[in-house]
Design a protein around this motif. Structure first.
Motif, PDB file in Angstrom:
ATOM      1  N   SER A 151     -90.079  26.003 -39.921  1.00  0.00           N
ATOM      2  CA  SER A 151     -91.512  26.926 -39.691  1.00  0.00           C
ATOM      3  C   SER A 151     -91.078  27.294 -38.406  1.00  0.00           C
ATOM      4  O   SER A 151     -91.495  28.484 -37.832  1.00  0.00           O
ATOM      5  CB  SER A 151     -92.481  26.135 -39.724  1.00  0.00           C
ATOM      6  N   GLU A 152     -90.569  26.562 -37.567  1.00  0.00           N
ATOM      7  CA  GLU A 152     -90.345  26.726 -36.154  1.00  0.00           C
ATOM      8  C   GLU A 152     -89.028  27.941 -36.028  1.00  0.00           C
ATOM      9  O   GLU A 152     -89.276  28.764 -35.283  1.00  0.00           O
ATOM     10  CB  GLU A 152     -89.869  25.536 -35.297  1.00  0.00           C
ATOM     11  N   TRP A 153     -88.252  27.896 -36.916  1.00  0.00           N
ATOM     12  CA  TRP A 153     -87.428  28.914 -36.831  1.00  0.00           C
ATOM     13  C   TRP A 153     -87.913  29.999 -37.407  1.00  0.00           C
ATOM     14  O   TRP A 153     -87.447  31.133 -36.845  1.00  0.00           O
ATOM     15  CB  TRP A 153     -86.002  28.372 -38.045  1.00  0.00           C
ATOM     16  N   GLN A 154     -88.782  30.153 -38.303  1.00  0.00           N
ATOM     17  CA  GLN A 154     -89.307  31.266 -38.778  1.00  0.00           C
ATOM     18  C   GLN A 154     -90.268  32.115 -37.780  1.00  0.00           C
ATOM     19  O   GLN A 154     -90.351  32.969 -37.489  1.00  0.00           O
ATOM     20  CB  GLN A 154     -90.274  31.046 -40.128  1.00  0.00           C
ATOM     21  N   GLU A 159     -87.324  36.801 -31.736  1.00  0.00           N
ATOM     22  CA  GLU A 159     -86.290  36.482 -30.817  1.00  0.00           C
ATOM     23  C   GLU A 159     -84.864  37.121 -31.385  1.00  0.00           C
ATOM     24  O   GLU A 159     -83.872  37.099 -30.443  1.00  0.00           O
ATOM     25  CB  GLU A 159     -86.020  35.047 -30.394  1.00  0.00           C
ATOM     26  N   MET A 160     -84.891  37.267 -32.562  1.00  0.00           N
ATOM     27  CA  MET A 160     -83.450  37.584 -33.315  1.00  0.00           C
ATOM     28  C   MET A 160     -82.982  39.023 -33.006  1.00  0.00           C
ATOM     29  O   MET A 160     -81.904  39.144 -33.367  1.00  0.00           O
ATOM     30  CB  MET A 160     -83.787  37.535 -34.736  1.00  0.00           C
ATOM     31  N   GLU A 168     -76.625  35.153 -33.871  1.00  0.00           N
ATOM     32  CA  GLU A 168     -75.475  34.147 -34.588  1.00  0.00           C
ATOM     33  C   GLU A 168     -76.151  32.470 -34.312  1.00  0.00           C
ATOM     34  O   GLU A 168     -75.631  31.841 -35.298  1.00  0.00           O
ATOM     35  CB  GLU A 168     -74.171  34.551 -33.992  1.00  0.00           C
ATOM     36  N   GLU A 169     -76.422  32.296 -33.363  1.00  0.00           N
ATOM     37  CA  GLU A 169     -76.994  30.958 -33.152  1.00  0.00           C
ATOM     38  C   GLU A 169     -78.231  30.780 -33.980  1.00  0.00           C
ATOM     39  O   GLU A 169     -78.335  29.861 -34.395  1.00  0.00           O
ATOM     40  CB  GLU A 169     -77.545  31.085 -31.827  1.00  0.00           C
ATOM     41  N   LYS A 170     -79.034  31.719 -34.357  1.00  0.00           N
ATOM     42  CA  LYS A 170     -80.275  31.369 -35.260  1.00  0.00           C
ATOM     43  C   LYS A 170     -79.647  31.047 -36.779  1.00  0.00           C
ATOM     44  O   LYS A 170     -80.164  30.145 -37.285  1.00  0.00           O
ATOM     45  CB  LYS A 170     -81.076  32.775 -35.251  1.00  0.00           C
ATOM     46  N   MET A 171     -78.677  31.925 -36.990  1.00  0.00           N
ATOM     47  CA  MET A 171     -78.069  31.765 -38.215  1.00  0.00           C
ATOM     48  C   MET A 171     -77.362  30.346 -38.411  1.00  0.00           C
ATOM     49  O   MET A 171     -77.516  29.658 -39.519  1.00  0.00           O
ATOM     50  CB  MET A 171     -77.045  32.687 -38.594  1.00  0.00           C
ATOM     51  N   GLU A 172     -76.905  29.830 -37.206  1.00  0.00           N
ATOM     52  CA  GLU A 172     -76.288  28.588 -37.020  1.00  0.00           C
ATOM     53  C   GLU A 172     -77.305  27.296 -37.515  1.00  0.00           C
ATOM     54  O   GLU A 172     -77.304  26.611 -38.028  1.00  0.00           O
ATOM     55  CB  GLU A 172     -75.551  28.429 -35.921  1.00  0.00           C
ATOM     56  N   VAL A 173     -78.537  27.820 -36.553  1.00  0.00           N
ATOM     57  CA  VAL A 173     -79.742  26.852 -36.771  1.00  0.00           C
ATOM     58  C   VAL A 173     -80.062  26.562 -38.226  1.00  0.00           C
ATOM     59  O   VAL A 173     -80.340  25.497 -38.877  1.00  0.00           O
ATOM     60  CB  VAL A 173     -80.716  27.139 -35.737  1.00  0.00           C
TER      61      VAL A 173
END
Length: 228
Positions: A151-154, A159-160, A168-173
């Motif tokens: 949920s936090e990622w979404q 920010e993406m 790339e950092e978001k995809m890694e997370v």
């Protein structure tokens, strides 16, 4: 591993799961000798190794292409509608235990009242029920924590667009969240099996494989009708 190669791996893995299901169903239950009990243990180890192989391979794929893993194009629309973070919800394992236990208990109620022990999932001891219940509570807490992470990622979606590095950092997370969910799925499966006798574990693994097979079969037929 690309999404295409993982799709091929999944088809092969699922086909072998059907082969293992046949072996589980053909196993002697209840085991009448120490040798038969040993054979059940060997078969259980073989099935668990098969699940290990799946999640190990999926972990690599999730790090390489987490979005494809989340979308799961190799799954049917029905399977995807039931997904929790690219796979089955871990707590389904407990619903299976309770459902199978109830069905088998009712089917053997006369024998049980006469004091005859069946040894299957309908014959769970009070201690086993307590341990399964505690494991379920612990698993629900972990499920909720991982759901909150997603949920936090979404929520950070805005920010993406800031740049390639951020994306790339978001995809890694995201890949790590999927891997964490898969780790919980596998640990839950192993923990439930560990709480059961060999005969009960075989009953549970049969029910699990039949559930996966039944949903996939229904989903394939549904998708074929929709595409006509």
């Amino acid at each position: 591993m690309s999404s295409f190669s993982f799709a091929g791996f999944y088809e092969s893995w699922f086909d072998h799961l059907q082969h293992l299901l046949h072996q589980l169903s053909a196993a002697t239950r209840p085991p009448k000798t120490a040798e038969e009990n040993h054979k059940l243990l060997i078969l259980i180890d073989k099935v668990m190794a098969h699940y290990d192989d799946y999640y190990r391979t999926k972990s690599v794929a999730a790090q390489n292409d987490p979005l494809q893993m989340l979308v799961s194009p190799w799954a049917t629309t029905l399977e995807r509608s039931l997904h929790w973070i690219a796979g089955w919800r871990p707590t389904i394992a407990f619903h299976l235990v309770y459902t199978e236990s109830s069905v088998l208990f009712e089917s053997h109620i006369i024998d049980i009242l006469r004091g005859v022990r069946t040894g299957d999932l309908g014959d769970l001891s009070p201690s086993q029920f307590r341990r399964v219940s505690q494991l379920q509570c612990d698993t629900v807490k972990e499920e909720n924590a991982i759901t909150e992470e997603l949920s936090e990622w979404q929520d950070s979606g805005s920010e993406m667009i800031e740049g390639v590095a951020e994306m790339e950092e978001k995809m890694e997370v995201l890949g790590k969240i999927i891997t964490k969910a898969d780790d919980l799925r596998l640990r839950t499966l192993k923990s439930v099996v560990g709480l059961l006798t060999p005969q009960q574990a075989v009953d549970f693994l049969i029910a699990s494989a039949e559930l996966l097979s039944g949903i996939r079969s229904w989903g394939i037929n549904h998708d074929r009708r929709r595409s006509r």
